[in-house]
Motif scaffolding. Structure first.
Motif, PDB file in Angstrom:
ATOM      1  N   ASP A   1       5.773  -3.700   4.084  1.00 26.08           N
ATOM      2  CA  ASP A   1       5.244  -2.860   2.999  1.00 26.08           C
ATOM      3  C   ASP A   1       3.728  -3.028   2.818  1.00 26.08           C
ATOM      4  O   ASP A   1       3.068  -2.146   2.270  1.00 26.08           O
ATOM      5  CB  ASP A   1       5.928  -3.205   1.666  1.00 26.08           C
ATOM      6  CG  ASP A   1       7.447  -3.052   1.760  1.00 26.08           C
ATOM      7  OD1 ASP A   1       7.880  -2.166   2.532  1.00 26.08           O
ATOM      8  OD2 ASP A   1       8.182  -3.805   1.090  1.00 26.08           O
ATOM      9  N   GLY A   2       3.214  -4.185   3.250  1.00 25.77           N
ATOM     10  CA  GLY A   2       1.781  -4.421   3.103  1.00 25.77           C
ATOM     11  C   GLY A   2       1.008  -4.043   4.347  1.00 25.77           C
ATOM     12  O   GLY A   2       0.328  -3.016   4.388  1.00 25.77           O
ATOM     13  N   VAL A   3       1.175  -4.868   5.385  1.00 30.14           N
ATOM     14  CA  VAL A   3       0.325  -4.709   6.567  1.00 30.14           C
ATOM     15  C   VAL A   3       0.642  -3.419   7.333  1.00 30.14           C
ATOM     16  O   VAL A   3      -0.260  -2.607   7.592  1.00 30.14           O
ATOM     17  CB  VAL A   3       0.466  -5.931   7.496  1.00 30.14           C
ATOM     18  CG1 VAL A   3      -0.340  -5.718   8.772  1.00 30.14           C
ATOM     19  CG2 VAL A   3      -0.006  -7.184   6.768  1.00 30.14           C
TER      20      VAL A   3
ATOM     21  N   ILE B   1      -3.580  -6.696   2.224  1.00 28.68           N
ATOM     22  CA  ILE B   1      -2.850  -7.927   1.884  1.00 28.68           C
ATOM     23  C   ILE B   1      -3.080  -8.280   0.411  1.00 28.68           C
ATOM     24  O   ILE B   1      -2.141  -8.616  -0.331  1.00 28.68           O
ATOM     25  CB  ILE B   1      -3.271  -9.092   2.811  1.00 28.68           C
ATOM     26  CG1 ILE B   1      -2.758  -8.827   4.235  1.00 28.68           C
ATOM     27  CG2 ILE B   1      -2.738 -10.427   2.302  1.00 28.68           C
ATOM     28  CD1 ILE B   1      -3.279  -9.799   5.277  1.00 28.68           C
ATOM     29  N   ALA B   2      -4.350  -8.155  -0.003  1.00 33.35           N
ATOM     30  CA  ALA B   2      -4.674  -8.457  -1.405  1.00 33.35           C
ATOM     31  C   ALA B   2      -3.906  -7.514  -2.340  1.00 33.35           C
ATOM     32  O   ALA B   2      -3.349  -7.950  -3.359  1.00 33.35           O
ATOM     33  CB  ALA B   2      -6.180  -8.326  -1.627  1.00 33.35           C
ATOM     34  N   ILE B   3      -3.882  -6.249  -1.973  1.00 34.20           N
ATOM     35  CA  ILE B   3      -3.181  -5.282  -2.833  1.00 34.20           C
ATOM     36  C   ILE B   3      -1.683  -5.555  -2.829  1.00 34.20           C
ATOM     37  O   ILE B   3      -1.021  -5.441  -3.864  1.00 34.20           O
ATOM     38  CB  ILE B   3      -3.520  -3.838  -2.390  1.00 34.20           C
ATOM     39  CG1 ILE B   3      -4.974  -3.543  -2.811  1.00 34.20           C
ATOM     40  CG2 ILE B   3      -2.562  -2.822  -3.007  1.00 34.20           C
ATOM     41  CD1 ILE B   3      -5.513  -2.243  -2.322  1.00 34.20           C
ATOM     42  N   TRP B   4      -1.141  -5.957  -1.689  1.00 31.66           N
ATOM     43  CA  TRP B   4       0.294  -6.273  -1.670  1.00 31.66           C
ATOM     44  C   TRP B   4       0.588  -7.415  -2.655  1.00 31.66           C
ATOM     45  O   TRP B   4       1.564  -7.340  -3.414  1.00 31.66           O
ATOM     46  CB  TRP B   4       0.745  -6.683  -0.261  1.00 31.66           C
ATOM     47  CG  TRP B   4       2.221  -6.982  -0.240  1.00 31.66           C
ATOM     48  CD1 TRP B   4       3.233  -6.105  -0.045  1.00 31.66           C
ATOM     49  CD2 TRP B   4       2.834  -8.264  -0.498  1.00 31.66           C
ATOM     50  NE1 TRP B   4       4.442  -6.730  -0.146  1.00 31.66           N
ATOM     51  CE2 TRP B   4       4.247  -8.072  -0.425  1.00 31.66           C
ATOM     52  CE3 TRP B   4       2.358  -9.535  -0.775  1.00 31.66           C
ATOM     53  CZ2 TRP B   4       5.158  -9.091  -0.617  1.00 31.66           C
ATOM     54  CZ3 TRP B   4       3.267 -10.560  -0.970  1.00 31.66           C
ATOM     55  CH2 TRP B   4       4.659 -10.330  -0.892  1.00 31.66           C
ATOM     56  N   PHE B   5      -0.251  -8.449  -2.642  1.00 28.61           N
ATOM     57  CA  PHE B   5      -0.024  -9.573  -3.564  1.00 28.61           C
ATOM     58  C   PHE B   5      -0.114  -9.102  -5.011  1.00 28.61           C
ATOM     59  O   PHE B   5       0.677  -9.502  -5.864  1.00 28.61           O
ATOM     60  CB  PHE B   5      -1.034 -10.697  -3.294  1.00 28.61           C
ATOM     61  CG  PHE B   5      -0.556 -11.648  -2.229  1.00 28.61           C
ATOM     62  CD1 PHE B   5       0.425 -12.606  -2.522  1.00 28.61           C
ATOM     63  CD2 PHE B   5      -1.052 -11.584  -0.941  1.00 28.61           C
ATOM     64  CE1 PHE B   5       0.888 -13.480  -1.539  1.00 28.61           C
ATOM     65  CE2 PHE B   5      -0.590 -12.442   0.043  1.00 28.61           C
ATOM     66  CZ  PHE B   5       0.386 -13.394  -0.246  1.00 28.61           C
ATOM     67  N   LEU B   6      -1.084  -8.224  -5.273  1.00 26.78           N
ATOM     68  CA  LEU B   6      -1.225  -7.721  -6.644  1.00 26.78           C
ATOM     69  C   LEU B   6      -0.031  -6.866  -7.051  1.00 26.78           C
ATOM     70  O   LEU B   6       0.338  -6.832  -8.225  1.00 26.78           O
ATOM     71  CB  LEU B   6      -2.522  -6.907  -6.784  1.00 26.78           C
ATOM     72  CG  LEU B   6      -3.828  -7.715  -6.703  1.00 26.78           C
ATOM     73  CD1 LEU B   6      -5.033  -6.782  -6.684  1.00 26.78           C
ATOM     74  CD2 LEU B   6      -3.936  -8.698  -7.877  1.00 26.78           C
ATOM     75  N   THR B   7       0.553  -6.181  -6.073  1.00 33.64           N
ATOM     76  CA  THR B   7       1.738  -5.375  -6.394  1.00 33.64           C
ATOM     77  C   THR B   7       3.000  -6.241  -6.453  1.00 33.64           C
ATOM     78  O   THR B   7       4.040  -5.803  -6.941  1.00 33.64           O
ATOM     79  CB  THR B   7       1.966  -4.254  -5.359  1.00 33.64           C
ATOM     80  OG1 THR B   7       2.091  -4.859  -4.075  1.00 33.64           O
ATOM     81  CG2 THR B   7       0.854  -3.238  -5.369  1.00 33.64           C
ATOM     82  N   ALA B   8       2.906  -7.452  -5.926  1.00 36.96           N
ATOM     83  CA  ALA B   8       4.077  -8.344  -5.912  1.00 36.96           C
ATOM     84  C   ALA B   8       4.149  -9.230  -7.151  1.00 36.96           C
ATOM     85  O   ALA B   8       5.200  -9.800  -7.462  1.00 36.96           O
ATOM     86  CB  ALA B   8       4.049  -9.218  -4.657  1.00 36.96           C
TER      87      ALA B   8
END
Lengths: 743, 99
Positions: free
Chosen positions: A358-360, A542-549
């Motif tokens: 979903d991220g990379v 990757i940063a946005i994935w963490f923020l969405t997680a």
């Protein structure tokens, strides 16, 4: 008459080879010396020195190839090296190589060489090319006027070489005389008065040609003055020369050196007019004829627009099948392989799998699918650049820039801005006028940079599939129009301008682009994009994935939370209300636009992530590895076929069966979201979104460059101004689309 | 001749090509180029020479140019290759409190 002494040190005749760049000097040098040459540097200089030795007609000749120069003014390193050699080494003779096809320009240097009063032979080279161009040169008249032998030659074919050597050998034994150029009564009187002093001092007159020295002193040559200051007689000569200069300046009302140069040009122009006859072949070149239309004041801009439309037509139509292919490969086989590998190592149902899929893959992959689009754009632009047309485009666009009082040099940074805003901002440093620098820097961000193209292609394919190329070209055009509008506004407020001064542009001849040239340009630019995707875009996704997680409240846990309830979703939602009047007031749009400040490509990757289009990536399909490979190859062949079908479409013949969408999963999600947020006017909202992306701040790197180059105050004005313009323009476009267009 | 050339450039309304100007002045374009070069040496014209212009400000080190789209930092791929041009030099008259 000045007697010239032969070298007594040995029986070797020292000869200097002088001439303009590209006059065939090196070819003649090679023809004379063969393999007997030595290549090094001039002492203490980085300029290449070539020397050689040969024997002809029983005479040994040592030849020195001087750097190619247009004059002996000691302005460039090459000129300085050439002049110092001629003055200090005093060769026995000079071979002045002249390009017969460009005689008038070459004569300027030749006249200066003749003033040195060294035995000189003019080698009139490239006679064959001159003949092909229909040029006829009256060699006896030229020789008579210059008072030196003129030998026709074709150095490439080693024709005329013996005659040149014979002429040099003969000339070196004769007394030399000054060139017969008359500088006019006032200057000649001053020369004569200085010659009286010069002739009184043997140390000066034996070292320097007296007339040349007098002319140089009247021209105010500081280098020559420095040479004289230590010689006997210098203390008398230099003040006398200064006095004559002052008297002449008062009498003539202008700089003496300008007056002398003007007399030289006039004398040479008259001489060339007498000795050169242009035949029927020496008329307008094909490039000139084409330019007559291409740079026409009325037709130039429409033709440029047509060329740009074709560029975007190629960009969108020819790349579409490859966008589908890469999307299919990434969301199908690649994603399945990653899932399989993760499953095998026990990470199949963990947050690591979500990060990768979903991220990379969704984020970076969402940008990578547009590589074919950029390659098609780079291909079209490379064709225009290599053919020479881009220079014409810059020329006609410069006329537009003149309307807002921008000086000629500003178009360079603005053109670079279509590639990337950052170097374009830095390029404004080369503008000498502060007002132009600031004005140009403020307008650069409105030139749509390459990073925005994936956004346009995605949205144009979703909302305007049949008119994608027109919409994209319209966006680029809108950027230019807004820039002109902002320029006019600034011109009448903060940055008033004087009249734009003249600009002369040397347009290169048209030529057929080469496959290699185009390939190299495409590869260099595509590689830069891929490097960007592998670094900045990867890190951001990757940063946005963490923020969405990360959950923003009590709902959910890490990597197990609805995106709208994540830190990113909540933060982005704050933007939604601001964007609501524009038709795309969703947290996904807000988040994409905020992340777009990192780099514009990230807008697409963030949309791909936040709309969660990879969640359903063919997980139901369970192909074998070989089946996946077969799918990749089959779809690859299909893409080739679709590309071939799209080619006739460039001229209006449609062979394609349907209009396949780029990135179908993401397209469906965006369309549904925009339909809801706009109250059923998805196309108007999509267009407004593209306009917003076109006009709001390009990226943080541009902001930093602006602060560095223009200062904090102008940086903030630009940042806030662009946001305001983007919002207003998007609002206007959305409302217009709803009320008038019914989109 | 030299003065006529400078006057023609100064009087030009908007940009002109070297060929257009050479036709206007009845000079060979290459000779005219030499005369324009002369004026640039005297500081009356400013010469722009192709890629060096676009890259000049962003130089990190000789031959390299910083660029927002070049993550590796080994040169900007978007440096425009534009033609050589001569513009009339206008001294800075706007360096008042702009910053």
């Amino acid at each position: 008459m000045t007697p010239h002494l032969l070298s007594t040190e040995s029986n070797v005749l020292s000869v200097a080879l002088a001439g303009n760049p590209n006059a065939g000097k090196s070819t003649l040098f090679n023809a004379l010396t063969g393999a007997r040459q030595h290549v090094g540097n001039w002492p203490g200089k980085t300029v290449e020195q070539k020397t050689g030795e040969f024997a002809r007609h029983g005479r040994r000749i040592a030849i020195t190839d001087l750097p190619g120069t247009y004059s002996l003014s000691a302005y460039t390193m090459e000129e300085l090296v050439s002049r110092d050699y001629l003055l200090d080494s005093r060769p026995d003779a000079i071979i002045a190589v002249a390009d017969a096809t460009n005689l008038e320009r070459n004569l300027y240097l030749i006249v200066q060489l003749l003033e040195l009063e060294l035995p000189t032979v003019v080698a009139l080279n490239m006679m064959d090319v001159a003949a092909k161009q229909g040029l006829q040169i009256d060699i006896p008249e030229l020789s008579c006027s210059l008072n030196v032998p003129v030998i026709p030659s074709i150095a490439r074919q080693e024709r005329g070489i013996d005659e040149i050597v014979a002429a040099v050998s003969h000339a070196s034994t004769l007394p030399t005389s000054a060139c017969s150029l008359d500088y006019g009564e006032a200057i000649e009187r001053a020369i004569a008065s200085l010659l009286v002093i010069i002739n009184d001092y043997i140390a000066i007159r034996e070292y320097y040609a007296p007339r040349w020295l007098a002319v140089r002193l009247l021209e105010g040559d500081v280098d020559v003055a420095a040479r004289l200051s230590g010689l006997p007689g210098g203390s008398e000569l230099l003040p006398a020369a200064g006095k004559r200069r002052a008297e002449l300046a008062a009498a003539l009302g202008e700089d003496i050196d300008l007056f002398i140069a003007d007399r030289r040009y006039t004398w040479i122009h008259n001489l060339a007019g007498r000795v050169v006859r242009a035949g029927s072949a020496h008329t307008m070149s094909n490039s000139d004829r084409i330019d007559h239309v291409m740079t026409d004041r009325r037709l130039g801009i429409p033709i440029f627009m047509l060329a740009m439309w074709l560029v975007f037509k190629i960009t969108t139509d020819l790349s579409a099948p490859w966008v589908d292919w890469i999307d299919g490969v990434l969301s199908g086989p690649i994603s399945r392989w990653v899932m399989t590998v993760l499953g095998a190592i026990g990470l199949g149902e963990t947050w690591v799998a979500s990060l990768l899929i979903d991220g990379v893959i969704a984020g970076v992959g969402g940008v990578l699918v547009f590589v074919p689009v950029l390659m098609a754009l780079y291909f079209a632009l490379a064709v225009l650049e290599d053919s020479g047309y881009m220079a014409r485009g810059a020329f006609v666009m410069d006329r537009l820039m003149n309307r807002i009082g921008l000086h000629g040099r500003s178009f360079l940074p603005l053109m670079v801005g279509f590639g990337c805003s950052v170097p374009a901002i830095y390029a404004t440093r080369t503008l000498t006028n502060e007002r132009d620098r600031i004005m140009t820097g403020l307008l650069v961000p409105f030139m749509s940079c390459g990073a925005r193209l994936p956004v346009y292609v995605l949205f144009a394919a979703i909302f305007f599939p049949r008119y994608a190329s027109v919409v994209i070209m319209g966006l680029y055009l809108l950027g230019v129009i807004i820039a002109i509008g902002v320029g006019l506004l600034l011109q009448h407020s903060l940055l008033p301008a004087a009249a734009a001064p003249g600009l002369v542009m040397e347009l290169p001849p048209y030529r057929l682009p080469t496959a290699r040239g185009i390939g190299v340009q495409m590869w260099i630019r595509t590689r830069a994009f891929l490097q960007h995707a592998a670094s900045l875009i990867l890190v951001t996704t990757i940063a946005i994935w963490f923020l969405t997680a990360i959950p923003a409240g009590a709902h959910g846990t890490f990597a197990n939370v609805a995106m709208a309830d994540s830190v990113f979703g909540r933060a982005s939602n704050a933007m939604a209300s601001v964007l609501e009047p524009l038709g795309f007031g969703t947290w996904e749009s807000g988040g994409a636009l905020i992340s777009g400040l990192v780099a514009k490509e990230v807008v697409v990757s963030t949309l791909a992530q936040t709309y969660g289009t990879s969640g359903a990536i063919d997980e139901a399909t369970s192909n074998t590895f070989l089946q996946d490979l077969g799918e990749i190859v089959t779809s690859f062949l299909g893409a080739i076929l679709d590309t071939l079908k799209a080619i006739p479409g460039l001229i209006g013949i449609n062979l394609s069966v349907g209009d396949d969408e780029a990135v179908p999963g993401l397209a469906d999600a965006i369309r549904a979201s925009f339909t809801e947020s706009s109250g059923g006017h998805a196309a108007a909202a999509g267009l407004a979104f593209m306009v917003f992306v076109l006009l709001y701040t390009p990226c943080m790197a541009t902001i930093a460059a602006m602060r560095h180059e223009l200062g904090t105050r102008w940086m903030w004005l630009s940042f806030v101004g662009q946001l305001a313009i983007a919002w207003l323009a998007a609002f206007f476009v959305f409302r217009l689309g709803v009320w008038v267009g019914g989109l | 001749m030299l003065r006529e050339v400078l006057q023609a450039v100064e009087a030009a309304e908007g940009p002109v090509t070297l060929t257009e100007l050479s036709r206007q002045l009845n000079l060979d374009p290459r000779v005219l180029d030499g005369m324009l070069e002369h004026w640039s040496r005297r500081g009356k014209l400013v010469v722009n020479s192709e890629t060096a212009m676009a890259c000049a400000g962003g130089l990190k080190e000789p031959g390299h140019c910083s660029c927002g789209s070049s993550a590796s930092g080994d040169g900007c791929p978007f440096i425009a290759r534009l033609p050589k041009s001569y513009a009339v030099f206008t001294p800075t008259e706007f360096d008042v409190e702009l910053r």
